[in-house]
Design an enzyme around this catalytic site. Structure first.
Site, PDB file in Angstrom:
ATOM      1  N   GLU A 100     -24.721 -30.054   0.412  1.00  0.00           N
ATOM      2  CA  GLU A 100     -23.608 -31.012   0.521  1.00  0.00           C
ATOM      3  C   GLU A 100     -23.784 -31.893   1.761  1.00  0.00           C
ATOM      4  OE1 GLU A 100     -19.788 -29.075   0.308  1.00  0.00           O
ATOM      5  OE2 GLU A 100     -20.455 -27.676  -1.243  1.00  0.00           O
TER       6      GLU A 100
ATOM      7  N   GLU B 156     -18.999 -19.953   0.144  1.00  0.00           N
ATOM      8  CA  GLU B 156     -18.357 -19.740   1.447  1.00  0.00           C
ATOM      9  C   GLU B 156     -17.820 -18.323   1.636  1.00  0.00           C
ATOM     10  OE1 GLU B 156     -15.575 -22.928   2.058  1.00  0.00           O
ATOM     11  OE2 GLU B 156     -17.092 -24.455   1.683  1.00  0.00           O
TER      12      GLU B 156
END
Length: 734
Positions: free
Chosen positions: A636, A520
């Site tokens: 994910e 991220e």
């Protein structure tokens, strides 16, 4: 409610159900699993879903699952589903910095070692998640590395007249041999805003007294011990000594003193780093009848050396002087433990003695661990000590103490007695802080409380002083806080990153072969995070804030250096399907990382999506990612429904979305770039959703570990067809 599956009596070869034992069990009777939620699927659909083989049988790429390591180890049914359906597992939290690194920076490998050993038995691979992120860090440890250094004040009352130094006028101080000059310079001391004496030796300086500053007379008491201390540094390697006037013995020829408890030694050396000189004078060092002494700072040994001595640290302390001030707390230094301090109001939090390593000064401190934050009820974590005598009405009192915490915290003091006093809340941090609180006694105060229930954390308390009249404080010379420079912070955090990555990659070199190296890194607009986003979570630490844009370059180089050359190293982010500018941003950042000499193998797109996620943008995202030429992983995947009790229609829509994602991934990502898909989570059980998507139903198994419609949609997507059309035999009708 429970499902029973009834099949027509046909040839057993047509009913291969060995992989569906988990669905045949009566999960509703197991108290460890949630009650069945949502609308009941038609029995014909239930039977179809039950006939499907394990998911991993339908794909040629890696099919993974993001799981809780603790659940996998403790829940046999959960473990069975994972083992049967997936090729690879990603520990959701247990492999991160915050879970593995302790307060000293040590890595505890035990949990993941046991986890990997168990997964190996099932033939599962483990995907490393994640090496460098801004969340789930041991931020307390990392922030502690770059926290200011606190120099304790002197250990008693300073009897040296330093007013002339603080003013810069040198009143009562003698600059006997000034060399190139002896002056007081602003903003040159230990801390950025403190003063220092600058002493510069001449080009011909050769004798210690060629650069000499002499102190005022210092009063002495027969039989008392004294300590002289100060902090000093020099621009190049230097040399100095202390010499003394005629009231000391053995003063000719001159003797040099340095940190030896009173014995004579050679001169002390100086460097460009601040160091403390601390010298003790014993009663026998003074001539009989002496009432004062002076000392000389002799720094003329070497030519062209400039010395700095921090003004705020110069002190002479009478080690045997009575302070004249009575501390109403009998054990405020904690040098011999925490005798006299007890938990009050039924507090159940941990109270213990801290070692000298966690003391402000001396042999120990008091350690308090508060597990729960309750800002309205600080008293629920209360530590108490009785005063040696009750306070006097109308008398002014000062309470002072040093405190720090393992992260941002809060403390409040209060008194016991008929009418209590309450201090305002005081913020705490990983840096020692001097707190003073003044009030007028009412004559009923019998004890002191530390109220620490406001913010959960670990607190260390030292040097507790309760006095009347005189200000207590932190000693004759106040504590000095020294901020680290940006360059020092960059160096320390760089060392911490290398220590973490090198040890993880080395330890798991033979068992983990694919990693999320950087997680991220992007803002929603596709620009790089810069560490100023303002996240105040206790587990937040921004590596980029201290290491800059190249933090990921460093991370990938370290992972490659200490791991295997064949390891697959990924960068990973979320919302790439909803913010195509963010997708462009991460692709561009990968190009930048590689332009700086690091190698990125793949890009992970998390895809935490819902029923309303724009399918066209999903397709565009995969096209953009495919064009990068990198391995692409759905890292994910889950599909939210907005409820934990979905309708039949919602479950069907969820199945369609799962299938669409799998179909689109396979359509736009070339086979050579398909690393695989990881489903995030196993079931809708409350045990899996305590923190992640609570009151939701995003997974392929329901709360009772029964396959959902989404299982069929995922399997059909992986297989590239409606698998159930190949089933033979008659299906049960509802």
């Amino acid at each position: 409610m429970k499902f029973k599956y009834i099949f027509p009596l046909i040839a057993s070869s047509l009913l291969v159900l060995s992989s569906c034992d988990d669905n045949l069990m009566e999960w509703g009777k197991d108290p460890d699993h949630g009650a069945v939620t949502g609308a009941e699927l038609p029995l014909e659909l239930v039977e179809k879903i039950s006939r499907y083989e394990p998911l991993k049988n339908y794909t040629n790429f890696v099919l993974g699952n993001g799981i809780g390591a603790d659940l996998y180890m403790s829940d046999a049914a959960y473990r069975k589903i994972v083992n049967e359906n997936f090729d690879e597992v990603t520990p959701g939290y247990a492999m991160k910095h915050g879970a593995m690194v302790n307060a000293k920076g040590e890595i505890n490998f035990a949990t993941i070692d046991a986890f990997i050993a168990e997964t190996k038995k099932a033939g599962l691979k483990v995907f490393g998640h994640t090496l460098v992120w801004h969340s789930n860090q041991n931020a307390s440890y990392l922030n502690g590395l770059i926290a200011p250094t606190v120099i304790p004040g002197s250990s008693g009352t300073n009897i040296l007249d330093v007013a002339g130094l603080k003013s810069g006028a040198f009143t009562n101080w003698a600059r006997n041999n000034p060399g190139k000059g002896i002056t007081v310079i602003d903003n040159t001391g230990l801390a950025s805003a403190t003063k220092a004496i600058q002493l510069a030796s001449s080009a011909t300086s050769a004798q210690p007294y060629s650069l000499q500053l002499t102190s005022p007379n210092v009063p002495i008491v027969t039989g008392h011990n004294y300590e002289i201390s100060f902090y000093i540094k020099s621009d190049v390697a230097g040399k100095g000594r202390l010499s003394f006037g005629s009231t000391l013995t053995n003063q000719y020829p001159y003797k040099d003193w340095y940190n030896t408890g009173g014995s004579f030694t050679e001169a002390f050396a100086t460097t460009s780093a601040w160091q403390q000189v601390k010298i003790k004078l014993a009663p026998g060092d003074f001539k009989a009848g002496s009432t004062t002494f002076q000392f000389n700072l002799d720094l003329g040994y070497l030519p062209n050396v400039t010395y700095l001595i921090d003004v705020n640290t110069i002190a002479v302390v009478d080690l045997d002087a009575a302070t004249g001030v009575v501390n109403l707390v009998s054990n405020g230094t904690f040098n011999s433990g925490i005798t006299g301090w007890t938990k009050a109001n039924g507090a159940t939090d941990a109270l213990s003695a801290a070692t000298s390593a966690n003391a402000y000064e001396g042999a120990g401190a008091m350690k308090v661990v508060n597990a729960v934050s309750d800002a309205a009820n600080q008293w629920k974590t209360q530590i108490n000590a009785l005063f040696t005598s009750t306070m006097t009405s109308g008398k002014d009192y000062t309470i002072s103490y040093m405190i720090k915490s393992d992260a941002t915290g809060s403390v409040r003091c209060s008194t016991t007695g008929t009418t209590a006093h309450y201090q305002g809340d005081q913020a705490t941090s990983t840096t020692w802080k001097l707190v003073e609180w003044k009030f007028t006694g009412n004559g009923t105060e019998t004890g002191l409380n530390f109220d620490l229930g406001g913010t959960a954390g670990t607190y260390y308390i030292d040097n507790v002083v309760v006095t009347s009249g005189a200000v207590a404080g932190g000693g004759a010379t106040a504590p000095i806080t020294i901020d680290k420079t940006d360059a020092e912070k960059t160096k320390l955090i760089g060392i911490a990153m290398e220590d973490w990555i090198s040890k993880m990659m080395t330890h798991y070199k033979t068992s983990v072969f694919a990693w999320d190296v950087v997680n991220e890194p992007m803002k929603e607009d596709g620009t790089l995070r810069n560490g100023t986003e303002g996240d105040t979570a206790t587990d937040y630490f921004s590596w980029i804030k201290y290491l800059g844009k190249d933090y990921a370059v460093t991370a990938f180089k370290l992972a490659r250096q200490y791991g295997n050359t064949t390891d697959k190293l990924f960068i990973n982010d979320y919302n790439l399907e909803s913010r195509l500018d963010k997708c462009d941003g991460i692709i561009n950042y990968v190009a930048y990382i590689e332009s700086q000499g690091a190698k990125v193998d793949g890009i992970g797109t998390q895809m935490h999506i819902g029923l309303t996620t724009d399918k066209d943008k999903i397709a565009q995202m995969f096209q953009k990612l495919a064009a990068s030429g990198k391995l692409i992983k759905i890292s994910e995947l889950d599909v939210r429904l907005g409820t934990k009790t979905p309708t039949v229609a919602q479950q069907a829509a969820q199945a369609d979305m799962y299938q669409y994602v799998v179909d689109t991934y396979k359509k736009y990502i070339p086979a050579a770039q398909q690393y695989g898909i990881t489903i995030w989570g196993v079931s809708d059980s409350v045990k899996e959703h305590e923190f992640w998507l609570p009151d939701e139903s995003p997974n392929l198994w329901d709360a009772n570990y029964v396959r959902k419609h989404a299982y069929k949609g995922t399997a059909d997507g992986l297989a590239g067809k409606d698998v159930s059309k190949d089933f033979s035999g008659e299906l049960v009708k509802k």
